[in-house]
Write an enzyme that holds these catalytic residues in place. Sequence first.
Site, PDB file in Angstrom:
ATOM      1  N   HIS A   1       0.861  -1.186   0.000  1.00 21.37           N
ATOM      2  CA  HIS A   1       0.000   0.000   0.000  1.00 21.37           C
ATOM      3  C   HIS A   1       0.894   1.231   0.000  1.00 21.37           C
ATOM      4  O   HIS A   1       1.528   1.534   1.007  1.00 21.37           O
ATOM      5  CB  HIS A   1      -0.919  -0.007   1.227  1.00 21.37           C
ATOM      6  N   LEU A   2       0.934   1.908  -1.159  1.00 19.82           N
ATOM      7  CA  LEU A   2       1.785   3.105  -1.243  1.00 19.82           C
ATOM      8  C   LEU A   2       1.040   4.355  -0.796  1.00 19.82           C
ATOM      9  O   LEU A   2       1.634   5.397  -0.601  1.00 19.82           O
ATOM     10  CB  LEU A   2       2.307   3.280  -2.668  1.00 19.82           C
ATOM     11  N   ARG A   3      -0.280   4.257  -0.661  1.00 17.16           N
ATOM     12  CA  ARG A   3      -1.123   5.304  -0.068  1.00 17.16           C
ATOM     13  C   ARG A   3      -1.285   6.561  -0.924  1.00 17.16           C
ATOM     14  O   ARG A   3      -1.953   7.494  -0.510  1.00 17.16           O
ATOM     15  CB  ARG A   3      -0.612   5.721   1.321  1.00 17.16           C
TER      16      ARG A   3
ATOM     17  N   ASN B   1      -6.540   0.730  -2.988  1.00 12.79           N
ATOM     18  CA  ASN B   1      -7.374   1.394  -1.970  1.00 12.79           C
ATOM     19  C   ASN B   1      -6.815   2.757  -1.584  1.00 12.79           C
ATOM     20  O   ASN B   1      -6.545   3.041  -0.422  1.00 12.79           O
ATOM     21  CB  ASN B   1      -7.575   0.505  -0.743  1.00 12.79           C
TER      22      ASN B   1
ATOM     23  N   ASP C   1      -8.644  -5.154  -2.440  1.00  9.01           N
ATOM     24  CA  ASP C   1      -7.976  -5.482  -1.177  1.00  9.01           C
ATOM     25  C   ASP C   1      -8.484  -4.608  -0.038  1.00  9.01           C
ATOM     26  O   ASP C   1      -8.611  -3.395  -0.173  1.00  9.01           O
ATOM     27  CB  ASP C   1      -6.465  -5.301  -1.321  1.00  9.01           C
TER      28      ASP C   1
ATOM     29  N   HIS D   1      -2.491 -12.751   1.421  1.00  7.49           N
ATOM     30  CA  HIS D   1      -2.206 -12.916   2.867  1.00  7.49           C
ATOM     31  C   HIS D   1      -2.960 -14.061   3.552  1.00  7.49           C
ATOM     32  O   HIS D   1      -3.845 -13.833   4.364  1.00  7.49           O
ATOM     33  CB  HIS D   1      -2.441 -11.605   3.622  1.00  7.49           C
TER      34      HIS D   1
ATOM     35  N   ASN E   1      -5.070  -7.216   9.625  1.00  8.78           N
ATOM     36  CA  ASN E   1      -6.143  -8.025   9.065  1.00  8.78           C
ATOM     37  C   ASN E   1      -5.659  -8.674   7.782  1.00  8.78           C
ATOM     38  O   ASN E   1      -5.258  -7.968   6.870  1.00  8.78           O
ATOM     39  CB  ASN E   1      -7.359  -7.140   8.782  1.00  8.78           C
TER      40      ASN E   1
ATOM     41  N   ASP F   1       2.204  -7.088   2.346  1.00  2.00           N
ATOM     42  CA  ASP F   1       1.022  -6.312   2.743  1.00  2.00           C
ATOM     43  C   ASP F   1       1.452  -5.061   3.521  1.00  2.00           C
ATOM     44  O   ASP F   1       0.850  -4.693   4.522  1.00  2.00           O
ATOM     45  CB  ASP F   1       0.038  -7.163   3.567  1.00  2.00           C
TER      46      ASP F   1
ATOM     47  N   HIS G   1       0.670   3.269   8.507  1.00  2.00           N
ATOM     48  CA  HIS G   1      -0.303   4.109   9.201  1.00  2.00           C
ATOM     49  C   HIS G   1       0.459   5.098  10.065  1.00  2.00           C
ATOM     50  O   HIS G   1       1.489   4.755  10.640  1.00  2.00           O
ATOM     51  CB  HIS G   1      -1.237   3.271  10.078  1.00  2.00           C
TER      52      HIS G   1
END
EC number: 3.5.2.3
Lengths: 185, 429, 312
Positions: B62-64, B94, B152, B232, B278, B305, B309
């Site tokens: 997740h590179l955001r 996402n 995802d 995952h 998760n 994964d 955050h």
Amino acid sequence: MNELDMKEKAQILDDKGMRRAMVRIAHEIIERNKGVENVALIGVRRRGVPLAQRLAKYISEIEGTTVPVGILDITLYRDDLTTLANQPQVHQTEVSFSVTDKKLVLVDDVLYTGRTVRAALDAIMDLGRPEVVQLAVLIDRGHREIPIRADYVGKNVPTSRKEVISVKLTEIDKEERVIILEGTE
Amino acid sequence: MPYLIKNGIVVDPIDETLTELDVLVDNGSIVEMAKDLTAPEAEIIDAKGCYVCPGLLDMHVHLREPGYEYKEDIESGTRAAAMGGFTAVACMPNTNPVADNAAVINHILERAARVGVTRVHPIGALTKGSQGKELTEMADLQAAGAVALSDDGQPVMDAGMMQRVMQYAGMLGLTVVSHSEDLSLTAGGLMNEGAVSTMLGLKGIPNAAEEVMVARDILLAENTGCPLHLAHISTAGSVRLIRQAKSRGVKVTAEATPHHFTLTEEAVQGYNTNAKVNPPLRRQEDVEAVKEGLKDGTIDVIATDHAPHAYHEKDVEFQYAANGLIGLETAVGLVFSQLVQPGILSVPQAIAKLASNPRQILHLSGGKLAKGGVADITIIDPNLSEVVDPAKLQSKSKNTPFIRWKLTGLPVLTMVAGKPVMQKRRLLR
Amino acid sequence: MFWQRKDLLGLKYLSVEEINLILDTAIPMKEIIGRKIKKTPTLRGRSMVTLFYENSTRTRSSFDLAAKFLSADTIGVAAASSSVAKGESLRDTGLTLNAMGVDVVVIRHPASGAAEYLAKYIPAAVINAGDGTHEHPTQGLLDMFTIREKKGSITGLKVCIVGDILHSRVARSNIWGLTKLGAEVRVVGPATLMPLDIEQMGAKVYTELTPALEGVDVVNVLRIQMERQQQGLFPSLREYSRLFGLNQARLELTKPDALVLHPGPMNRGIEIDPQVAYGSRSVINEQVTNGVAVRMALLYLLTGGEYDAISH
């Protein structure tokens, strides 16, 4: 300094001397209060408790009357709680009679700074309003920090602040005597 | 600038061989691979005692960016990738907006070209807004450069919808990456359901929450013929289901994360929000099953994964904390410490799961070092140790349960298109 | 022994000696509650804040009175009226209270682990007054105090906890505390309200009331939350009551001198029959008195002078 690290300097009272002093106090209590009607004894934990019980026994032997004995734990009334490293263990106060309008005799082993008695007086006042409160101690060693005076004293013992008075009672210590301890260098 | 990698052990994950060869790189390609090469004009990279591997690819990151740049962005995320020995990452859709249309895919690729340190392969969404209601323009996404499709984090709960997704994606030959979770079984769960969740008073997530969906998606893949990749995998039951599916020829692949083969639910003790993830960290028997699945080939891929955050999203009461942990910079160390050194995977097997298998699933070339091939190379020193220090992490976020872990077996060179971007544990860009 | 901990977060963390020290200290405290003048100067100049993110008149009043009987100053912060509503983090709220000079923070919070989280960040003592479905240690202690007072000792007793074990912090604190002190703890309730692997906490699990009650010395009946029915965890209050409600006939299965406890507030006629709740075996009202005594003991122990802080 822990008492275990101190050495005995002198014996002040032996068992006979202690008994004589306590019997005399019993007589004085009866005399001062013109009998023991409405008199009750309050022993301050720990060693004031057996002393109060003994006084009650002597009074009963002299007067043929039993006086009630209460037990006072003054831990919650100490003025040094915020500075002590650990909270001292609290024990129960057991005063099964009403203190209001009684002639109370507070009993403790040693009178020193007066702070314990101050705490005991506060504790008693929280239980009710006695007619009068008197103070009986086995030993008065001086060095008062609060204006408090005993009504009955077993023995006055001049001491230095470095010394410790150790009252040994059969009920607690399995021996019966009063000694002065001093620090070992 | 030509580079000559000397004295290393070249890892071929496809033929499962280890060979002492020198590798000469020039103009972005591998010019020669042979013993005792010399090239006077080349800069020498001494790889003695190290494994020279095809560039690693983390297919679950997740590179955001766009939308959550305060957690991570393409620059910081690819810096972290380079530090972790990855020459490429596949990033999940996402973001905000969701990568459910060609414009977002183009944006990511443009940003990656400008500020990316490694290669970036975007994954497009399965459904619009990842809402599980309408198909995305999958052909358009594919044309723009999406390498696979996934919702995802937002499982497609409606089985009928998932069937149509797979039919359509299958038509285009795109792999569907499934986040297998039945939300009605998760139902607000915060960690694995078991003794630890009971003692901590945290709502548990049963293994069945994953396994029910793994089973469903396998059946749908079998029906539709769509290539399915299960992200995952965390439970023994899932590993068993995948093993059975593979044995009857279903086109299914699966991945496991380093945290799922390393940690158990015990990591949550003390309400450690960095262990909140998760699918959740499971029991020891699940960890063992995941390792067994990696060993026997049931699980094809190791992906991190990587889920950054911000501090304030983890420094809260456990139930309010965000799910996920960062993984790019600790992955290789964990693979070597937990799998290679204990003999669960050989070095070529490990590299297959980190380099060649993910590329096959995403239909990308590479995954094997060969003369004339692209010079995406990762060199790993199996004896080098380092303690994980949050101050040294390249990711913008520091949410990892592996802080202060000592890891042995670390990447010492990450080379993208013939140019080193990380060398001797230092970023060069 | 002396009290060494900065906080009280849960009974899981306490040693047998620590639990006994609290229970022993509560005895003289209970004597104070029995006085006409319910006041000692012990905690004069100390301050306690109740920081409640969930409503609870009972627990909050109990702490409040405990502090006042010992002469501590108290303030209450209700989540709804505070900056919590403005989205201030628990950590910041805690630090703010701490900076104002509060000595003890009593926290009730819907999130499990919230007390532990707060305790990590503030030097003030933290008392967990219930965190999510994790622990409610003062309730556990008052239950144990009540049982010990009536039975003399907890060792060897059989205690049955009835109801929604899954969501019960009271059950968890009771299980930890009672098993440490040598009791056998049984838990009984619907399978949908039984947490997985609770055996590993030392409890015996039953889903049928009759065998669970047989021969026990204490029955602790938990409150059933009406919302659990809406969540589909049991079909109806009627069926719940039929299967798990404690009535006079079922009480006969226990030892003749068995005690009935309930942490309150009760749903009379659902988890407990009024006849039982007000019957001779019920110690429900004494639990409330004992709650004040136990909280006085804790406030006294936790507000000692300097301590070698153990984080929990």
